[in-house]
Structure formats: C-alpha cells, structure tokens
Design a protein around this motif. Structure first.
Motif, PDB file in Angstrom:
ATOM      1  N   THR A  65       0.818  -1.215   0.000  1.00  0.00           N
ATOM      2  CA  THR A  65       0.000   0.000   0.000  1.00  0.00           C
ATOM      3  C   THR A  65       0.852   1.266   0.000  1.00  0.00           C
ATOM      4  O   THR A  65       0.342   2.354  -0.249  1.00  0.00           O
ATOM      5  CB  THR A  65      -0.926   0.038   1.232  1.00  0.00           C
ATOM      6  N   ARG A  66       2.147   1.099   0.283  1.00  0.00           N
ATOM      7  CA  ARG A  66       3.039   2.254   0.301  1.00  0.00           C
ATOM      8  C   ARG A  66       4.298   1.934  -0.503  1.00  0.00           C
ATOM      9  O   ARG A  66       4.696   0.781  -0.617  1.00  0.00           O
ATOM     10  CB  ARG A  66       3.400   2.641   1.739  1.00  0.00           C
ATOM     11  N   TYR A  67       4.919   2.986  -1.015  1.00  0.00           N
ATOM     12  CA  TYR A  67       6.065   2.827  -1.889  1.00  0.00           C
ATOM     13  C   TYR A  67       7.208   3.733  -1.439  1.00  0.00           C
ATOM     14  O   TYR A  67       7.047   4.596  -0.587  1.00  0.00           O
ATOM     15  CB  TYR A  67       5.678   3.143  -3.346  1.00  0.00           C
ATOM     16  N   ARG A  68       8.377   3.476  -2.011  1.00  0.00           N
ATOM     17  CA  ARG A  68       9.618   4.182  -1.705  1.00  0.00           C
ATOM     18  C   ARG A  68       9.951   4.044  -0.215  1.00  0.00           C
ATOM     19  O   ARG A  68       9.818   2.975   0.347  1.00  0.00           O
ATOM     20  CB  ARG A  68       9.542   5.630  -2.181  1.00  0.00           C
ATOM     21  N   PHE A  69      10.379   5.105   0.424  1.00  0.00           N
ATOM     22  CA  PHE A  69      10.923   4.989   1.771  1.00  0.00           C
ATOM     23  C   PHE A  69       9.856   4.677   2.815  1.00  0.00           C
ATOM     24  O   PHE A  69      10.181   4.281   3.931  1.00  0.00           O
ATOM     25  CB  PHE A  69      11.673   6.266   2.138  1.00  0.00           C
ATOM     26  N   ASN A  70       8.590   4.840   2.459  1.00  0.00           N
ATOM     27  CA  ASN A  70       7.509   4.570   3.405  1.00  0.00           C
ATOM     28  C   ASN A  70       6.996   3.136   3.333  1.00  0.00           C
ATOM     29  O   ASN A  70       6.019   2.798   3.988  1.00  0.00           O
ATOM     30  CB  ASN A  70       6.333   5.528   3.149  1.00  0.00           C
ATOM     31  N   ALA A  71       7.628   2.303   2.524  1.00  0.00           N
ATOM     32  CA  ALA A  71       7.136   0.938   2.315  1.00  0.00           C
ATOM     33  C   ALA A  71       7.711  -0.006   3.374  1.00  0.00           C
ATOM     34  O   ALA A  71       8.907  -0.306   3.362  1.00  0.00           O
ATOM     35  CB  ALA A  71       7.510   0.443   0.927  1.00  0.00           C
ATOM     36  N   PRO A  72       6.882  -0.506   4.310  1.00  0.00           N
ATOM     37  CA  PRO A  72       7.406  -1.384   5.357  1.00  0.00           C
ATOM     38  C   PRO A  72       7.887  -2.730   4.836  1.00  0.00           C
ATOM     39  O   PRO A  72       8.700  -3.386   5.495  1.00  0.00           O
ATOM     40  CB  PRO A  72       6.206  -1.553   6.298  1.00  0.00           C
ATOM     41  N   GLN A  73       7.422  -3.142   3.657  1.00  0.00           N
ATOM     42  CA  GLN A  73       7.826  -4.435   3.094  1.00  0.00           C
ATOM     43  C   GLN A  73       9.094  -4.342   2.265  1.00  0.00           C
ATOM     44  O   GLN A  73       9.594  -5.343   1.762  1.00  0.00           O
ATOM     45  CB  GLN A  73       6.696  -4.987   2.210  1.00  0.00           C
ATOM     46  N   ARG A  74       9.640  -3.149   2.158  1.00  0.00           N
ATOM     47  CA  ARG A  74      10.762  -2.895   1.255  1.00  0.00           C
ATOM     48  C   ARG A  74      11.976  -3.788   1.530  1.00  0.00           C
ATOM     49  O   ARG A  74      12.684  -4.196   0.620  1.00  0.00           O
ATOM     50  CB  ARG A  74      11.115  -1.421   1.406  1.00  0.00           C
TER      51      ARG A  74
END
Length: 210
Positions: A65-74
């Motif tokens: 649901t979130r991308y770039r630096f805000n992505a917890p699954q990154r």
C-alpha cells in the motif's frame, strides 16, 4: 510469492499496461525485452520504489500500500541495478556502501567474502575500482538484509563474461541457502536461457504470468 497483477505504470504516461507477473520462492524468472519496453519500470514497481498508476503488488500474500521509503515491506526485496556507479554514493568506500543498510557493521567482511571482494578493495571508493568490483559490492549490499526476493535489473550489462558468471553463481548459492525468488531482467536471452527457470519477453506481450 512476489507478484504484480494488472499493473499499469510509467511516469507522465504509461510505459507498461495491465502487466502481471509472479516470482515464487526458490524460482528464477527471466524477463527479456528491448530497451524502452518497460522492464526497468516494472523492476522499480516490484521493488516498491515506484508507485504504479493502477494494479497491485503483493509480497507473500500482503498487498503493498506504500512505496519508496515509506514501504514497510521494502526490506524483503533486494535490488541490483544496471549501472553500479549510479547506485553508490561516490564519497563512500566499498565498505561503507555494503554497510549502508546494516546496523551491525561486523557483517561487512562476511558479505564481502560472499561476493569475492578482497579486504584491500573495501577501503577504496567507486572511482578506484572496476565496474565488476563495484557491482560485487552492490550485490553484497543487496543481500545484506537477507531479502526473500532479489530483482536483478540488467545487472550484467557493464560486466565481462567471467564476472557475470561469478555473480550469477553467488546468487544461485544464496537461493540454495535461503530459497529466495529471483527476477532476472536482461536483454541477453542466452544468459537468461542458462540462468532462469523460465523466461518471458516484453516484445511479445506485456501481460506475463507463471
């Protein structure tokens, strides 16, 4: 499983439309196609570095649901890009570049050994090493957090045949140890034929699935 479903993505306008792809644990999926066909855009979407216009990315059953630096699954996804000199801060030594995602910098020596970087190279900066040596450092950094999936976006373009073979060997060994899934993106269909379990082509279709 790392998957994209009906993804449309681009920048001012779409470069890929209704794209679907699955990478299962332990599997190497190849993605071939000419320059400009959307391969790198798809790599960035799957790595949660670029938000698509529509469609979903799912990682081990959880929808991003979130991308770039805000992505917890990154951190579940490691990425190796085509041009290592654009991937590393030129002020960093190779040691610092490998350590960038780590809290415990004691792991740097082990990671360097994994990718066959000798100790004398670790305190050099990017301009003091070859493309192959720098890409080895980038691979060590990509593996630092033990990702469940690794995306290799034209990682061998700047490399000679022996370095390419060595890095593919490191990735295969990592897969054997961790059962990680790999997306190998390349215009080199002969490489993908040797490396990937199956290969899809953006030249024939932009909707890909297992």
């Amino acid at each position: 499983m790392l998957s994209a479903h009906d993804v449309t993505a681009g920048y001012r306008s779409p470069v890929i439309t209704d794209f679907s792809l699955e990478v299962h644990e332990g599997q190497t999926v190849g993605l071939a196609g000419p320059s400009g066909s959307g391969k790198s855009t798809m790599a960035r979407v799957l790595a949660l570095l670029h938000k698509p216009f529509s469609g979903t990315v799912t990682i081990d059953g959880d929808t991003a649901t979130r991308y770039r630096f805000n992505a917890p699954q990154r951190t579940k996804i490691g990425v190796l890009f085509q041009q290592p000199r654009l991937s590393v801060d030129p002020r960093f030594t190779l040691r610092k570049a490998i350590a960038e995602p780590l809290r415990d910098h004691d792991a740097v020596a082990e990671l360097a050994d994994l990718v066959m970087l000798t100790e004398d190279l670790l305190d050099r900066r990017p301009h003091e090493v070859s493309d192959g040596q720098l890409q080895r450092a980038c691979l060590a950094r990509a593996l630092a957090l033990k990702p469940r999936y690794l995306i290799c976006d034209e990682m061998t373009t700047m490399l000679d045949a022996s370095t390419t073979a060595a890095l593919v060997g490191v990735i295969r060994a990592y897969q054997a140890e961790t059962n990680a899934g790999v997306l190998a993106i390349s215009h080199d269909t002969r490489l993908l034929a040797r490396w990937a379990d199956q290969t899809f082509s953006t030249a024939s279709t932009m909707t890909l699935s297992r």
